[in-house]
Design a protein around this motif. Structure first.
Motif, mmCIF file in Angstrom:
data_model
loop_
_atom_site.group_PDB
_atom_site.id
_atom_site.type_symbol
_atom_site.label_atom_id
_atom_site.label_comp_id
_atom_site.label_asym_id
_atom_site.label_seq_id
_atom_site.Cartn_x
_atom_site.Cartn_y
_atom_site.Cartn_z
ATOM 1 N N ALA A 1 0.827 -1.206 0.000
ATOM 2 C CA ALA A 1 0.000 0.000 0.000
ATOM 3 C C ALA A 1 0.867 1.263 0.000
ATOM 4 O O ALA A 1 0.573 2.231 -0.709
ATOM 5 C CB ALA A 1 -0.933 -0.004 1.207
ATOM 6 N N GLU A 2 1.936 1.239 0.795
ATOM 7 C CA GLU A 2 2.822 2.394 0.830
ATOM 8 C C GLU A 2 3.520 2.579 -0.515
ATOM 9 O O GLU A 2 3.653 3.701 -1.019
ATOM 10 C CB GLU A 2 3.861 2.222 1.938
ATOM 11 C CG GLU A 2 4.784 3.415 2.101
ATOM 12 C CD GLU A 2 5.735 3.270 3.269
ATOM 13 O OE1 GLU A 2 6.516 4.208 3.515
ATOM 14 O OE2 GLU A 2 5.708 2.228 3.951
ATOM 15 N N GLU A 3 3.931 1.474 -1.102
ATOM 16 C CA GLU A 3 4.622 1.526 -2.391
ATOM 17 C C GLU A 3 3.718 2.063 -3.494
ATOM 18 O O GLU A 3 4.156 2.847 -4.353
ATOM 19 C CB GLU A 3 5.107 0.122 -2.749
ATOM 20 C CG GLU A 3 5.771 0.006 -4.110
ATOM 21 C CD GLU A 3 6.073 -1.445 -4.473
ATOM 22 O OE1 GLU A 3 6.146 -1.743 -5.682
ATOM 23 O OE2 GLU A 3 6.213 -2.271 -3.543
ATOM 24 N N ARG A 4 2.432 1.667 -3.492
ATOM 25 C CA ARG A 4 1.515 2.046 -4.573
ATOM 26 C C ARG A 4 0.708 3.301 -4.260
ATOM 27 O O ARG A 4 -0.101 3.726 -5.084
ATOM 28 C CB ARG A 4 0.561 0.883 -4.862
ATOM 29 C CG ARG A 4 1.270 -0.409 -5.253
ATOM 30 C CD ARG A 4 2.142 -0.234 -6.503
ATOM 31 N NE ARG A 4 2.996 -1.383 -6.734
ATOM 32 C CZ ARG A 4 2.677 -2.417 -7.482
ATOM 33 N NH1 ARG A 4 1.493 -2.472 -8.053
ATOM 34 N NH2 ARG A 4 3.540 -3.414 -7.652
ATOM 35 N N GLY A 5 0.885 3.863 -3.066
ATOM 36 C CA GLY A 5 0.138 5.069 -2.712
ATOM 37 C C GLY A 5 -1.336 4.820 -2.453
ATOM 38 O O GLY A 5 -2.176 5.708 -2.654
ATOM 39 N N ALA A 6 -1.667 3.625 -1.996
ATOM 40 C CA ALA A 6 -3.056 3.282 -1.687
ATOM 41 C C ALA A 6 -3.347 3.580 -0.219
ATOM 42 O O ALA A 6 -2.556 3.240 0.656
ATOM 43 C CB ALA A 6 -3.311 1.803 -1.986
ATOM 44 N N GLU A 7 -4.486 4.195 0.043
ATOM 45 C CA GLU A 7 -4.897 4.471 1.416
ATOM 46 C C GLU A 7 -5.653 3.267 1.972
ATOM 47 O O GLU A 7 -6.528 2.723 1.299
ATOM 48 C CB GLU A 7 -5.824 5.688 1.467
ATOM 49 C CG GLU A 7 -5.199 6.978 0.983
ATOM 50 C CD GLU A 7 -6.219 8.084 0.858
ATOM 51 O OE1 GLU A 7 -5.828 9.256 0.995
ATOM 52 O OE2 GLU A 7 -7.411 7.786 0.602
ATOM 53 N N ILE A 8 -5.305 2.865 3.188
ATOM 54 C CA ILE A 8 -6.065 1.825 3.876
ATOM 55 C C ILE A 8 -6.754 2.464 5.076
ATOM 56 O O ILE A 8 -6.096 2.956 5.994
ATOM 57 C CB ILE A 8 -5.160 0.665 4.321
ATOM 58 C CG1 ILE A 8 -4.554 -0.024 3.102
ATOM 59 C CG2 ILE A 8 -5.959 -0.337 5.159
ATOM 60 C CD1 ILE A 8 -3.692 -1.229 3.430
ATOM 61 N N VAL A 9 -8.080 2.481 5.032
ATOM 62 C CA VAL A 9 -8.880 3.072 6.106
ATOM 63 C C VAL A 9 -9.743 1.960 6.692
ATOM 64 O O VAL A 9 -10.517 1.328 5.967
ATOM 65 C CB VAL A 9 -9.761 4.218 5.595
ATOM 66 C CG1 VAL A 9 -10.484 4.887 6.767
ATOM 67 C CG2 VAL A 9 -8.926 5.251 4.839
ATOM 68 N N PRO A 10 -9.617 1.671 7.991
ATOM 69 C CA PRO A 10 -10.311 0.509 8.558
ATOM 70 C C PRO A 10 -11.811 0.725 8.719
ATOM 71 O O PRO A 10 -12.268 1.835 9.002
ATOM 72 C CB PRO A 10 -9.640 0.348 9.929
ATOM 73 C CG PRO A 10 -9.172 1.726 10.283
ATOM 74 C CD PRO A 10 -8.772 2.356 8.980
ATOM 75 N N VAL A 11 -12.554 -0.363 8.534
ATOM 76 C CA VAL A 11 -13.999 -0.350 8.722
ATOM 77 C C VAL A 11 -14.401 -1.013 10.035
ATOM 78 O O VAL A 11 -15.399 -0.622 10.648
ATOM 79 C CB VAL A 11 -14.698 -1.048 7.527
ATOM 80 C CG1 VAL A 11 -16.161 -1.362 7.830
ATOM 81 C CG2 VAL A 11 -14.589 -0.177 6.282
ATOM 82 N N ASP A 12 -13.663 -2.020 10.506
ATOM 83 C CA ASP A 12 -13.959 -2.615 11.814
ATOM 84 C C ASP A 12 -14.200 -1.511 12.835
ATOM 85 O O ASP A 12 -13.431 -0.542 12.902
ATOM 86 C CB ASP A 12 -12.779 -3.474 12.292
ATOM 87 C CG ASP A 12 -12.907 -4.925 11.866
ATOM 88 O OD1 ASP A 12 -13.937 -5.276 11.270
ATOM 89 O OD2 ASP A 12 -11.974 -5.703 12.124
ATOM 90 N N SER A 13 -15.231 -1.647 13.647
ATOM 91 C CA SER A 13 -15.581 -0.569 14.579
ATOM 92 C C SER A 13 -14.425 -0.246 15.519
ATOM 93 O O SER A 13 -14.179 0.926 15.838
ATOM 94 C CB SER A 13 -16.836 -0.939 15.376
ATOM 95 O OG SER A 13 -16.634 -2.112 16.137
ATOM 96 N N GLU A 14 -13.690 -1.281 15.950
ATOM 97 C CA GLU A 14 -12.591 -1.052 16.889
ATOM 98 C C GLU A 14 -11.448 -0.297 16.213
ATOM 99 O O GLU A 14 -10.895 0.656 16.786
ATOM 100 C CB GLU A 14 -12.075 -2.383 17.435
ATOM 101 C CG GLU A 14 -13.090 -3.146 18.292
ATOM 102 C CD GLU A 14 -14.097 -3.930 17.469
ATOM 103 O OE1 GLU A 14 -14.990 -4.554 18.081
ATOM 104 O OE2 GLU A 14 -14.013 -3.916 16.225
#
Length: 381
Positions: A136-149
């Motif tokens: 993700a860091e290499e490709r510039g992709a954002e990871i935003v979590p959906v799990d409530s915690e």
């Protein structure tokens, strides 16, 4: 920002609620994917008019293709269809709500296209967290979590330096069997395990909540998502499911995110971040809240949690073995082929039988998953 989303796993609880959010917020839907739920896929395709609808099962896809022949919606099947849905140029955001390790390859495909990943598939990070985060860091992709915690932790970290974090505190409802002894757990039924006190979820995650494996998986996920060592993560049982998680900072301040037990809020935040907009989530009424309580989890009685915490420290392919064995054992439990306590017994057996590799490549992770499942099936043949 008006997003265009692909929803991987649109027939599940998270997928359905994602489409509810999309409808309320006016988002475009580029793709929906199901396993065999043809009627749901047809209804979703007719409502949201996506470019692509996928049924992983070949026979279901053939049926869906006939049902949607008058719509112009393209229908695909199998892994090829999932990868296409994850990579559509029209979609800027991919909601990964497929259950289990099956979500790993589509998530990587979306990352390779530089999409925002609204991550609802915790197994992706449990099995291959280091590889996924590095990609993700290499490709510039954002990871935003959906799990409530993890959404709660993500929200608490906004505007704060990660260097100032002392500890992540993950809350657990405790599931339907909190406080029971091992003897009492030996007698529980599938119907009881599927009766979560606070959340309405799919069968697999509901059983994981009953065994507390879900919290162990979230512990491992937090390590990868926030680059946090295990000694700086704590799990506390919070029966009310109002505080969704907390962050403790070096100065002693503790920030918490509170909300009703409604997944629409973390789903929507993953889509709108860093903005906040009105949406369909039920607001929290503090004046009607019960007293908020916190207890230490019992990882001896709930052995799945203990095994997950051991794997969190061990690393390598141990977490993929843990997850694969658990997926196989939970499936057997839901088919009434094993008892509730057999789940942890079979997971532990797989961990003892399958060798652990350090610094694994992607193929090593899939092989560990396969071997773990086979170890479980060998015990019940």
């Amino acid at each position: 920002m008006k997003r265009t989303i692909s929803v991987l796993g649109s027939s599940g609880s998270i997928g359905r609620q994602t489409l509810k959010v999309a409808s309320a917020c006016g988002y475009q839907v580029a793709a929906v994917t199901v396993n065999r739920s043809v009627e749901q896929a047809e209804a979703q395709a007719r409502q949201f008019k996506p470019k692509l609808a996928v049924a992983v099962d070949e026979k279901a896809a053939a049926d869906l293709r006939v049902r949607l022949a008058d719509t112009g919606v393209k229908v695909m099947s199998g892994l090829e269809g999932l990868l296409e849905a994850a990579s559509l140029p029209e979609a800027d955001t991919v909601v990964t709500a497929i259950v289990g390790v099956a979500g790993l390859r589509p998530t990587l495909a979306a990352i390779d296209c530089g999409k925002r990943i609204a991550l609802a598939n915790k197994e992706t990070l449990v099995c291959a967290g280091e590889l996924v985060m590095a990609r993700a860091e290499e490709r510039g992709a954002e990871i935003v979590p959906v799990d409530s915690e993890h959404s709660a932790i993500f929200q608490c970290l906004q505007g704060c330096s990660r260097r100032a974090v002392r500890r992540l505190i993950i809350t657990a409802s405790g599931g339907p069997f909190y406080g029971k002894s091992r003897k009492e757990l030996s007698l529980v039924t599938k119907e009881q395990a599927l009766r979560h006190p606070n959340w309405a979820m799919g069968a697999k995650i509901t059983v994981d909540s009953a065994t507390l494996m879900n919290k162990g998986l979230e512990f491992i996920e937090a390590m990868r998502l926030y680059a946090m060592p295990p000694e700086r993560i704590q799990i506390v049982v919070h029966r009310e499911s109002i505080v969704h998680s907390l962050v403790e900072f070096e100065d002693g301040a503790v920030l918490a995110q509170l909300g009703s037990a409604d997944m629409c809020l973390p789903i929507q935040y993953a889509l709108t971040w860093p903005e906040r907009t009105p949406g369909p989530a039920k607001p929290l009424d503090l004046l009607s809240c019960p007293p908020l309580t916190f207890q230490k989890p019992d990882s001896d009685t709930f052995r799945c949690l203990g095994l997950a915490l051991e794997c969190a420290k061990r690393g390598g392919t141990s977490t993929a073995i843990l997850n694969g064995a658990n997926e196989a054992a939970v499936a057997l439990f839901l088919e009434d082929k094993i008892s509730f306590l057999d789940i942890s017994r079979l997971v532990e057996t797989a961990l003892n039988r399958v060798p652990v590799l350090d610094d694994p490549e992607l193929d090593d992770i899939f092989e560990a998953d396969r071997a773990a499942r086979e170890a479980v099936y060998q015990c019940v043949r």
